[in-house]
Write an enzyme that holds these catalytic residues in place. Sequence first.
Site, PDB file in Angstrom:
ATOM      1  N   GLU A  17      39.678  70.688 -52.391  1.00 53.10           N
ATOM      2  CA  GLU A  17      38.409  70.075 -52.733  1.00 53.10           C
ATOM      3  C   GLU A  17      38.551  68.559 -52.713  1.00 53.10           C
ATOM      4  O   GLU A  17      39.652  68.014 -52.555  1.00 53.10           O
ATOM      5  CB  GLU A  17      37.921  70.543 -54.106  1.00 53.10           C
ATOM      6  CG  GLU A  17      38.887  70.243 -55.235  1.00 53.10           C
ATOM      7  CD  GLU A  17      38.434  70.805 -56.587  1.00 53.10           C
ATOM      8  OE1 GLU A  17      37.673  71.785 -56.611  1.00 53.10           O
ATOM      9  OE2 GLU A  17      38.861  70.235 -57.617  1.00 53.10           O
ATOM     10  N   GLY A  18      37.443  67.859 -52.895  1.00 51.93           N
ATOM     11  CA  GLY A  18      37.480  66.411 -52.994  1.00 51.93           C
ATOM     12  C   GLY A  18      38.073  65.741 -51.781  1.00 51.93           C
ATOM     13  O   GLY A  18      37.769  66.094 -50.633  1.00 51.93           O
ATOM     14  N   VAL A  19      38.953  64.765 -52.017  1.00 51.72           N
ATOM     15  CA  VAL A  19      39.557  64.005 -50.930  1.00 51.72           C
ATOM     16  C   VAL A  19      40.404  64.905 -50.036  1.00 51.72           C
ATOM     17  O   VAL A  19      40.401  64.767 -48.810  1.00 51.72           O
ATOM     18  CB  VAL A  19      40.403  62.849 -51.490  1.00 51.72           C
ATOM     19  CG1 VAL A  19      41.152  62.131 -50.370  1.00 51.72           C
ATOM     20  CG2 VAL A  19      39.520  61.852 -52.242  1.00 51.72           C
ATOM     21  N   GLY A  20      41.135  65.857 -50.624  1.00 55.74           N
ATOM     22  CA  GLY A  20      41.953  66.763 -49.825  1.00 55.74           C
ATOM     23  C   GLY A  20      41.129  67.587 -48.854  1.00 55.74           C
ATOM     24  O   GLY A  20      41.500  67.752 -47.687  1.00 55.74           O
ATOM     25  N   ARG A  39      46.260  74.423 -56.390  1.00 52.60           N
ATOM     26  CA  ARG A  39      46.540  75.365 -57.473  1.00 52.60           C
ATOM     27  C   ARG A  39      45.540  76.518 -57.505  1.00 52.60           C
ATOM     28  O   ARG A  39      45.921  77.670 -57.741  1.00 52.60           O
ATOM     29  CB  ARG A  39      46.534  74.616 -58.808  1.00 52.60           C
ATOM     30  CG  ARG A  39      46.994  75.433 -59.995  1.00 52.60           C
ATOM     31  CD  ARG A  39      47.228  74.549 -61.203  1.00 52.60           C
ATOM     32  NE  ARG A  39      46.040  73.764 -61.537  1.00 52.60           N
ATOM     33  CZ  ARG A  39      45.048  74.189 -62.308  1.00 52.60           C
ATOM     34  NH1 ARG A  39      45.090  75.412 -62.809  1.00 52.60           N
ATOM     35  NH2 ARG A  39      44.022  73.422 -62.579  1.00 52.60           N
ATOM     36  N   TYR A 155      50.833  58.207 -66.476  1.00 51.91           N
ATOM     37  CA  TYR A 155      49.995  58.186 -65.275  1.00 51.91           C
ATOM     38  C   TYR A 155      50.084  56.846 -64.549  1.00 51.91           C
ATOM     39  O   TYR A 155      50.343  56.794 -63.342  1.00 51.91           O
ATOM     40  CB  TYR A 155      48.547  58.485 -65.656  1.00 51.91           C
ATOM     41  CG  TYR A 155      47.573  58.383 -64.510  1.00 51.91           C
ATOM     42  CD1 TYR A 155      47.460  59.404 -63.570  1.00 51.91           C
ATOM     43  CD2 TYR A 155      46.756  57.265 -64.363  1.00 51.91           C
ATOM     44  CE1 TYR A 155      46.571  59.317 -62.514  1.00 51.91           C
ATOM     45  CE2 TYR A 155      45.856  57.161 -63.317  1.00 51.91           C
ATOM     46  CZ  TYR A 155      45.762  58.186 -62.398  1.00 51.91           C
ATOM     47  OH  TYR A 155      44.875  58.081 -61.353  1.00 51.91           O
TER      48      TYR A 155
END
Length: 272
Positions: A17-20, A39, A155
Amino acid sequence: MDLAKYGPWALITGGSEGVGAAFARQLAADGFKLVLVARKPEPLEELAAELRGKGAEVRVLSADLSKPDVLDHVRAVTDDIEIGLLVYNAGANNTRGNFIELPREVPDSVIAINVLGQTEFARHYGAPMIARGRGGIILTGSLGGYLGSATLAAYTAAKAFSRVFTEALWAECQPLGVDVLHLNIGFTATPAMARLGLPIEYAEAPENVAREGLDNIANGPVWIVSTKGNLEQAKRTSIVENRAETVRAFQIGPREDTGKAAIEQEELANGS
């Protein structure tokens, strides 16, 4: 994207999802075969079905990138193919708190994904690229890696490691024919950000982020996504003098302030 140089297979972690997912769609349109690792199995299968419906060859693997044996699992679906492009796109932070008060597994997971994972995947898939004299590696990072922020110690430190590591890897690999890029991402409208309750209407589209990464893979070692305010933020947080004042002034604020910060960055970039 040059299939002859970076193909025939691309491996994308965080690829559901998203950028991937944006990387996957754009690479599939350019004729790449894909291995998608994430995941959650359901979004993976949905994206794979979409891309296969358009003629792409796709392999998927549901795996937790924070686990020490994750590379072994990924190798089970990649050892028989030629990975010419690695896109390591993972590492969002979903738990904030003072470092000494957080359960150990929280920072350990962040470090495992952003530090150990990036180095292990880059080593394993980069070695055959070097042997072939062609290929590419994109490691995604964050503007948060330019200074430490309270409640985000592991992070921000991990993202700083990612940038410096990529710069060094680029210096080693570029003369040998392999392109390496640290794709520095700001506030992006991903499902992960939406699940954190952030106001993604002010954020960059994942499709734009992926396109800039692919278009600039040969312009390493670092590419800062051109979202308004990103470059200015990187410069402001890279000041060496009066470092204490810089950290206090520019550390990442509470999630509820993220939308406000995005607006302020855009206004700064517009000179208003």
